[in-house]
Design an enzyme around this catalytic site. Structure first.
Site, short mmCIF file in Angstrom:
data_model
loop_
_atom_site.label_atom_id
_atom_site.label_comp_id
_atom_site.label_asym_id
_atom_site.label_seq_id
_atom_site.Cartn_x
_atom_site.Cartn_y
_atom_site.Cartn_z
CB CYS A 118 -0.86 -0.07 1.26
SG CYS A 118 -1.64 1.44 1.73
NE ARG A 123 -3.14 0.59 5.79
CZ ARG A 123 -4.21 1.13 5.23
NH1 ARG A 123 -4.17 1.55 4.00
NH2 ARG A 123 -5.33 1.24 5.90
NE ARG A 400 -9.25 3.60 -2.36
CZ ARG A 400 -8.42 2.67 -1.96
NH1 ARG A 400 -7.21 2.57 -2.49
NH2 ARG A 400 -8.76 1.81 -1.03
#
Ligand code: EPZ
Length: 426
Positions: A118, A123, A400
């Site tokens: 990411c 993450r 998004r």
């Protein structure tokens, strides 16, 4: 990929209504997996990430109707018949990993793709998986997939999180809602989105206590039921508009804001010279007349300063009087916006996890590129402040998580043009 043409704005004026929270809506949609029935969700924002979660749930067998005008979503889970979330879907949105807990606890097994890298950090999902193991699930990772299974039911227990991860707290809370006996999540995330999810689960019949605190208690129940639920307003969208006022100046009315969800952000804005007046419970007026002052910030889990507001503050403080320091402690790589802000004339350097922002007189237009959602929002703000006409590429990142950002800014007197593109910008 669409791009934005952003024109210099002298000051914002007008009113803006904050949409429903993306980061609440996503786990709340996943919570529908926990019961067979018809859910009616309200205040669901029309965003790319929401459409991705819709696809994930439809892949699992749910029937979903969504109306972007009314923001209502009907989720019928009576025909859920799959327990796999495939790579094609999960790789486009990490948050789809929150289907793991609900699938596992309801169907006894789940297979969810590992999301992969990411732009803002590695993450991993290790905290989520350790939590499921603490509740006696069997986990193995094979060919890029997490395979989780249980004998009959998850068994309640004590789960101590190494870090108050938002996603892990949500995943484990949902899993524990149908586990046998009592679960305690210690060092739980305390974000408002956790409380919103717990409220929805309790409405479904779960027995969750102390969400929003460090230790959450969950007594497992046998069955949950489908409900109607309205998600909270998006605190990060609200914070983004507040920061825009700090950077660009002017006076705007913000509707559907819950100030208590932005404690440190508001404190910092007041400190540097933004004026905030509360008109009523969920309406405020924000204004800024004088130049803003520098300040120091450290991102932290809630109730600390939200990492999701860090990029916007970098943009704002780039024209503050003095030197500001912003330390990012939640994600290890969340400074991608800084080189783009410097292209606009900012003077920001990075020392390990700290951005050193030397305030400049003004920004000036350039071609720039969004690398992730909040970086993209920060660049929209910086583009509005910059002299001239800024071109911002890769606005799909912004889509998004911000509903019609260009229209909302237009209503505030700013001018952002979306250039639809059929070809790919590299
Ligand atoms: C949520 O992500 C939000 N996303 C993020 O918002 C937000 O930035 C983040 O929380 C922190 O507030 C959603 O709610 C959908 P975490 P999440 O687990 O749950 C590490 C935005 O812009 N970690 O609290 O993924 C992780 O690497 C987005 O809207 C592990 O090491 O965040 C990170 O450094 C971006 N192992 C830190 O913890 C794990 O198993 C915090 O992550 C889980 C997390």
């Amino acid at each position: 990929m669409d791009k934005f043409k952003i024109f210099h704005c002298n000051g914002l004026k007008g009113e803006v209504a904050i949409s429903g929270s993306k980061n609440s809506a996503l786990p709340i949609m996943a919570a529908a997996i926990l019961s067979s029935g018809k859910f009616e969700l309200d205040n669901i924002p029309s965003l790319r990430d929401i459409y991705t979660m819709k696809k994930v749930l439809e892949y699992l067998g749910a029937k979903i109707e969504y109306c972007a005008e009314t923001k209502k979503m009907l989720i019928d889970t009576t025909c859920l018949n799959k327990t796999t979330a495939p790579y094609e879907l999960v790789k486009t949105m990490r948050a789809s990993a929150v289907v793991l807990g609900p699938l596992l606890t309801r169907f006894g097994k789940a297979r969810v793709s590992l999301p992969g890298g990411c732009a803002i950090g590695a993450r991993p999902l290790n905290i989520h998986l350790k939590g499921f193991e603490d509740l006696k699930a069997k986990i193995n990772i094979e060919s890029g997939y997490i395979n989780a299974s249980i004998k009959k039911k998850l068994i309640g227990g004590t789960v101590i999180l190494d870090f108050p991860s938002v996603g892990a707290t949500e995943n484990i809370m949902m899993a524990a809602a149908l586990a046998e006996g009592k679960t305690e999540i210690i060092n739980a995330a305390r974000e408002p989105e956790i409380v919103d999810l717990a409220n929805m689960l309790n409405k479904m019949g779960a027995r969750i206590k102390n969400a929003g605190e460090n230790k959450i208690e969950i007594i497992g129940v046998k069955k949950l039921k489908a409900v109607k639920y309205k998600v909270i307003p998006d605190r990060i969208e609200a914070g983004t508009f507040l920061t825009a006022v700090g950077l660009i100046g002017g006076r705007i009315k913000i509707k559907n804001i819950i100030m208590e969800h932005l404690p440190v952000v508001i404190e910092k804005l007041l400190e540097i010279g933004v004026k905030i007046e509360r008109v009523s419970k969920n309406i405020i007026i924000a204004s800024r007349a004088k130049k803003i002052k520098a300040t120091n910030i450290k991102t932290l889990p809630f109730p600390g300063f939200a990492t999701d507001m860090q990029a916007q503050f970098c943009a704002m403080l780039s024209v503050a009087e003095g030197v500001s320091l912003i330390s990012e402690t939640v994600f290890e790589n969340r400074f991608m916006h800084i080189s783009e802000l410097n292209r606009l004339g900012a003077n920001i350097s990075i020392d390990h996890n700290t951005a050193i922002i030397k305030g400049v007189k003004e920004l000036s237009a350039a071609q720039i590129m969004a690398s992730d959602l909040r970086a993209g929002a920060a660049l929209v703000l910086a583009g509005l402040a910059a002299r001239g006409e800024t071109e911002l590429l890769r606005v799909y990142h912004i889509d998004r998580g911000y509903e019609n950002i260009e229209l909302k800014f237009s209503k505030l007197g700013a001018h952002i043009e979306r250039i639809k593109s059929k070809s790919f910008d590299i």
